[in-house]
Write a protein that holds these residues in place. Structure first.
Motif, PDB file in Angstrom:
ATOM      1  N   THR A   1      -6.830   3.674  -5.561  1.00 28.84           N
ATOM      2  CA  THR A   1      -7.911   3.109  -4.858  1.00 28.84           C
ATOM      3  C   THR A   1      -8.053   4.556  -4.407  1.00 28.84           C
ATOM      4  O   THR A   1      -9.193   4.910  -3.740  1.00 28.84           O
ATOM      5  CB  THR A   1      -7.510   2.168  -3.483  1.00 28.84           C
ATOM      6  OG1 THR A   1      -6.321   3.164  -2.766  1.00 28.84           O
ATOM      7  CG2 THR A   1      -6.948   1.094  -4.136  1.00 28.84           C
ATOM      8  N   ASN A   2      -7.561   5.763  -4.507  1.00 30.93           N
ATOM      9  CA  ASN A   2      -8.142   6.591  -3.729  1.00 30.93           C
ATOM     10  C   ASN A   2      -7.283   8.736  -4.429  1.00 30.93           C
ATOM     11  O   ASN A   2      -6.084   8.066  -4.163  1.00 30.93           O
ATOM     12  CB  ASN A   2      -8.027   7.215  -2.317  1.00 30.93           C
ATOM     13  CG  ASN A   2      -8.875   8.439  -1.624  1.00 30.93           C
ATOM     14  OD1 ASN A   2      -8.890   9.425  -1.913  1.00 30.93           O
ATOM     15  ND2 ASN A   2      -9.856   8.151  -0.912  1.00 30.93           N
ATOM     16  N   ILE A   3      -7.669   8.959  -4.723  1.00 32.83           N
ATOM     17  CA  ILE A   3      -7.329   9.970  -5.677  1.00 32.83           C
ATOM     18  C   ILE A   3      -8.278  11.864  -4.593  1.00 32.83           C
ATOM     19  O   ILE A   3      -9.379  11.662  -4.379  1.00 32.83           O
ATOM     20  CB  ILE A   3      -6.995  10.479  -6.667  1.00 32.83           C
ATOM     21  CG1 ILE A   3      -6.471  11.632  -7.116  1.00 32.83           C
ATOM     22  CG2 ILE A   3      -8.345  10.898  -7.614  1.00 32.83           C
ATOM     23  CD1 ILE A   3      -5.559  11.699  -8.074  1.00 32.83           C
ATOM     24  N   SER A   4      -8.047  12.286  -3.892  1.00 36.96           N
ATOM     25  CA  SER A   4      -8.399  13.968  -3.564  1.00 36.96           C
ATOM     26  C   SER A   4      -7.576  15.041  -3.394  1.00 36.96           C
ATOM     27  O   SER A   4      -6.209  14.770  -3.240  1.00 36.96           O
ATOM     28  CB  SER A   4      -9.275  13.834  -2.178  1.00 36.96           C
ATOM     29  OG  SER A   4      -7.748  13.333  -0.790  1.00 36.96           O
TER      30      SER A   4
ATOM     31  N   HIS B   1      -3.406  14.462  -2.538  1.00 37.32           N
ATOM     32  CA  HIS B   1      -3.178  13.067  -1.782  1.00 37.32           C
ATOM     33  C   HIS B   1      -4.023  11.819  -3.367  1.00 37.32           C
ATOM     34  O   HIS B   1      -5.318  12.104  -3.124  1.00 37.32           O
ATOM     35  CB  HIS B   1      -4.295  12.195  -0.469  1.00 37.32           C
ATOM     36  CG  HIS B   1      -3.897  13.328   0.368  1.00 37.32           C
ATOM     37  ND1 HIS B   1      -2.371  13.847   1.656  1.00 37.32           N
ATOM     38  CD2 HIS B   1      -3.885  14.749   1.024  1.00 37.32           C
ATOM     39  CE1 HIS B   1      -2.680  14.457   2.848  1.00 37.32           C
ATOM     40  NE2 HIS B   1      -3.137  15.767   2.297  1.00 37.32           N
ATOM     41  N   LEU B   2      -2.684  11.353  -2.908  1.00 37.64           N
ATOM     42  CA  LEU B   2      -3.203   9.699  -3.517  1.00 37.64           C
ATOM     43  C   LEU B   2      -2.817   8.261  -3.098  1.00 37.64           C
ATOM     44  O   LEU B   2      -1.578   8.292  -2.078  1.00 37.64           O
ATOM     45  CB  LEU B   2      -1.748  10.043  -4.991  1.00 37.64           C
ATOM     46  CG  LEU B   2      -2.238   8.588  -5.964  1.00 37.64           C
ATOM     47  CD1 LEU B   2      -3.463   9.145  -6.646  1.00 37.64           C
ATOM     48  CD2 LEU B   2      -1.130   9.277  -6.802  1.00 37.64           C
ATOM     49  N   LYS B   3      -3.674   7.037  -2.971  1.00 40.41           N
ATOM     50  CA  LYS B   3      -3.738   6.002  -1.975  1.00 40.41           C
ATOM     51  C   LYS B   3      -3.636   4.622  -3.323  1.00 40.41           C
ATOM     52  O   LYS B   3      -4.293   4.892  -4.401  1.00 40.41           O
ATOM     53  CB  LYS B   3      -4.210   5.630  -1.719  1.00 40.41           C
ATOM     54  CG  LYS B   3      -4.707   6.563  -0.032  1.00 40.41           C
ATOM     55  CD  LYS B   3      -5.506   6.067   0.556  1.00 40.41           C
ATOM     56  CE  LYS B   3      -5.470   6.993   1.827  1.00 40.41           C
ATOM     57  NZ  LYS B   3      -6.378   6.027   3.090  1.00 40.41           N
TER      58      LYS B   3
ATOM     59  N   GLU C   1       0.825   5.950  -0.220  1.00 42.08           N
ATOM     60  CA  GLU C   1       0.240   7.152   0.458  1.00 42.08           C
ATOM     61  C   GLU C   1       1.393   8.022  -0.648  1.00 42.08           C
ATOM     62  O   GLU C   1       2.115   8.136   0.344  1.00 42.08           O
ATOM     63  CB  GLU C   1      -0.809   7.390   1.847  1.00 42.08           C
ATOM     64  CG  GLU C   1      -1.731   6.481   2.108  1.00 42.08           C
ATOM     65  CD  GLU C   1      -2.109   7.249   3.131  1.00 42.08           C
ATOM     66  OE1 GLU C   1      -2.071   6.132   4.725  1.00 42.08           O
ATOM     67  OE2 GLU C   1      -2.010   8.335   3.418  1.00 42.08           O
TER      68      GLU C   1
ATOM     69  N   ASN D   1       0.836  -1.083   0.001  1.00 38.48           N
ATOM     70  CA  ASN D   1      -0.271   0.244   0.014  1.00 38.48           C
ATOM     71  C   ASN D   1       0.825   1.445   0.314  1.00 38.48           C
ATOM     72  O   ASN D   1       2.047   1.456   0.532  1.00 38.48           O
ATOM     73  CB  ASN D   1      -0.924  -0.167   0.989  1.00 38.48           C
ATOM     74  CG  ASN D   1      -1.715  -1.321   1.250  1.00 38.48           C
ATOM     75  OD1 ASN D   1      -2.558  -1.182   0.163  1.00 38.48           O
ATOM     76  ND2 ASN D   1      -2.097  -1.069   2.185  1.00 38.48           N
TER      77      ASN D   1
END
Ligand SMILES: [Zn+2]
Length: 375
Positions: free
Chosen positions: A230-233, A247-249, A180, A178
């Motif tokens: 899985t995530n971007i904000s 932020h990126l996951k 981040e 994972n």
């Protein structure tokens, strides 16, 4: 018997790390059959190490009694810890993952006399597989290595079946990492591009590289390494303001053709090459493992073919499993269990017939391994 045991175990609400009496239940069953039990406690986690020692090689059955949370209880057709029998299925959290597999192996064991086996039989049952996996199998294996316990073969009862019991068995699993990432920029007015440093613009070429990268080609048993964002904000919510940071996951499932270290180095290089100011953290939550197929894999394949009448290939698909810890002992590993279709979902269930067939196969494995070790 396997149906009753599945129900008994499902009725104990063993959400990680609480075993809720499951270990005692298994322990009592094994005591009656000449096994010597030991509880290995680490932190809040209890683990069972149980052995019936004979002269020959040691086969260990590896499993976990902990289950994932139920989710909204009122969305279940039957209470998740009721072990409800609707005639075709036993319904409940943990039926497939993996109390059913444990029940089948216990039931298979009840069909034989372990004292007449030509090999030693052991159990490692943890209550920390679905959670952080820090005080479970990993610690038990460390302890057994310290004691110089030699494990030859390991059968893992994790769900592996696609359609018909035994149609898919695993001899390895991919690794998982994972990541981040925070891309650093400078907040500003959208009307003055020269005065802002927009992290969204900066991340685009990096994402392009990340998604087009061929990490490896996989190998005979492993699919190529794959990446999922899985995530971007980013953003402050206003049309005329560029954000300060983004932020990126993302997660990679990787084959043994690449290491977790190599993945980290590559990603750092991609960021440096593009001059992206950032903060990054890596969580290598599982190294891949691969077990060379030998005697035991052969025994398992033959047993499936005797009971089910088809040949089963070898796979390394799926998420991660505690196999990665026991692999450190150098034993030969096979994962064979029920269907994984409903695991972790609302209305997790297992077909009663599936439990019966899996018990037949496990029983056949014990018989065939006994033949094999007789020679
Ligand atoms: Zn599981």
């Amino acid at each position: 018997m396997e149906i009753q045991i599945t129900q008994d175990l499902v009725r104990k609400e063993s959400i990680t790390p609480n075993d809720a009496g499951c270990l005692k239940y298994i322990e009592d069953f094994l005591s009656e059959r000449g096994f010597v039990n030991e509880t290995l406690t680490y932190g809040r986690v209890k683990n069972l190490w149980s052995i019936n020692r004979k002269k020959g090689p040691l086969l260990v059955f590896l499993g976990h009694v902990d289950v994932v949370p139920t989710g909204p209880v009122d969305e279940w057709e039957h209470p998740p810890f009721s072990g409800h029998d609707d005639g075709t299925y036993i319904i409940g959290r943990g039926t497939g993952d993996m109390k059913g597999g444990i029940a089948c192996f216990m039931s298979a064991l009840a069909r034989i006399n372990p004292d007449e086996l030509n090999f030693s039989l052991g159990f490692i049952i943890t209550s920390d597989e679905e959670g952080p996996s820090r005080d479970g199998t990993v610690k038990v294996v460390e302890e057994l290595l310290k004691r110089e316990e030699v494990i030859d073969y390991c059968l893992i009862g994790e769900p592996s079946t696609l359609e018909t019991v035994g149609d898919n068995i695993r001899i390895g699993r991919r690794g998982s990492i994972n990541i981040e990432l925070e891309v650093l920029g400078k907040q500003g007015h959208a009307a003055y591009p020269a005065r802002v440093d927009n992290p969204i613009h900066k991340v685009v070429p990096f994402l392009d590289k990340l998604l087009s990268e061929v990490w490896d080609e996989g190998n005979e048993h492993f699919p190529p390494t794959s990446l999922q964002l899985t995530n971007i904000s980013a953003g402050v919510g206003a049309h005329n303001v560029t954000p300060n940071n983004l932020h990126l996951k993302f997660n990679l499932r990787f084959s043994p053709q690449i290491t977790g270290e190599e993945i980290q180095e590559k990603i750092k290089k991609f960021l440096e090459e593009r001059g992206i100011a950032h903060k990054i953290s890596f969580d290598l939550n599982a190294e891949p493992f691969y077990s060379n197929p030998g005697t035991f894999t052969n025994v398992v394949q033959n047993s499936i073919s005797q009971i089910q009448g088809f040949n089963t290939g070898l796979s390394c698909s799926g998420g991660t499993s505690d196999g990665r810890f026991i692999a450190k002992t150098g034993c030969e590993i096979v994962e064979l269990g029920p269907k994984f279709e409903t695991i972790h979902k609302i209305n997790e269930k297992i077909e009663k017939e599936e439990l019966e067939r899996l018990t037949d196969i496990y029983h056949q494995i014990l018989l065939n391994l006994n033949e094999e070790t007789n020679n």
